[in-house]
Motif scaffolding. Sequence first.
Motif, PDB file in Angstrom:
ATOM      1  N   PRO A 187       0.817  -1.222   0.000  1.00 53.38           N
ATOM      2  CA  PRO A 187       0.000   0.000   0.000  1.00 53.38           C
ATOM      3  C   PRO A 187       0.850   1.271   0.000  1.00 53.38           C
ATOM      4  CG  PRO A 187       0.017  -0.943   2.184  1.00 53.38           C
ATOM      5  CD  PRO A 187       0.826  -1.874   1.314  1.00 53.38           C
ATOM      6  N   ASN A 199      -2.511   3.295   3.241  1.00 52.14           N
ATOM      7  CA  ASN A 199      -3.425   3.075   4.362  1.00 52.14           C
ATOM      8  C   ASN A 199      -3.235   4.067   5.498  1.00 52.14           C
ATOM      9  OD1 ASN A 199      -4.756   0.823   3.233  1.00 52.14           O
ATOM     10  ND2 ASN A 199      -3.102  -0.539   3.890  1.00 52.14           N
ATOM     11  N   GLU A 227      -2.645   3.544  13.598  1.00 47.67           N
ATOM     12  CA  GLU A 227      -3.249   4.150  12.412  1.00 47.67           C
ATOM     13  C   GLU A 227      -4.039   5.424  12.689  1.00 47.67           C
ATOM     14  OE1 GLU A 227      -5.808   1.277  10.598  1.00 47.67           O
ATOM     15  OE2 GLU A 227      -6.692   0.650  12.498  1.00 47.67           O
TER      16      GLU A 227
END
Length: 314
Positions: free
Chosen positions: A91, A111, A128
């Motif tokens: 990604p 991401n 994240e």
Amino acid sequence: MSAEPASNLLRQPGPPEPVPDVDPPKAFDPRFTEAVPPQACLVSLYDQAVFSEGPVWWPARGILVWSDIEGRRVLGWHPDGCVRVVIDAAPFINGNTVDQNGDLIHCEHGNRRLSRTTPDGRSSVVVEAFEGRRFNAPNDVACAADGALWFTDPVYGLRLPRQGALAESDLRHYSVYRFDPITGSVRRMADLGQPNGLAFSPDGRTLYVSDTSRTEGGDGHTILAFPVRNDAGLGEPRVFAEIEPGVPDGFRVDHRGWIWTSSGSGVQVFSPDGDRLGLIPTPQTCSNCCFGPDKRRLFITSGQHLYALDLASD
């Protein structure tokens, strides 16, 4: 992400290729030749990437790992000269480091997070979000002596469709963060125009961070030096060096405390006092660099290429 696909061989084992028409290393200070012999020659280990970044030596696998961001792969150079795909369909991974467990830690533009790959190929999410909001596009990451992961979060993955996904920032600031893997906490440590590369001094008391906001219409093309406090916070920074030409994208600090930084002309080398010691020219703009396991080889990412230069012994 899938690790080590069956048809992952990209380059057969064999010697490196010479690099024609590149100037030899140039010393601006006699100390430079302590590390880089005047006769040292740049060699090409691989030349079929799309955009090379994020090199790191992975001791658990005994390979040099780097990101082909726009090719959406993480590649591995083996000591016998072969190159294999380590992670396919990545990604838009940019910076990489190795944590205290020996796992690879990745900065994912796509991401907007940090992730992990274990030596046996298992992957997982590390962190994240900050205060419930997604990061911008984590760019580079370093593991501190206490195991904390420090990383930069500029805008590039949100602005460059070949390196991420077009989107508005959820945070509205571009920052350096510290992630504690034991507590799971994330601290916002500093804001910069566009924070990019980062590395610690050998004693861990200084954190160097590059500001590359020149690429976004600002004037940042500097490496800043932050004192690291006993509580792991940061003091007021000072300008360590201004890089010309280009910007200090990624860089490393060696055991001497020398800073080896990317630039538009190649790898520029500075003493801890900010003296410019020398230059290792590269044919294209250099994006990043790192050292091999015995510190006797410098690996350099630059455009399609992974280069190497053998260094002097201590």
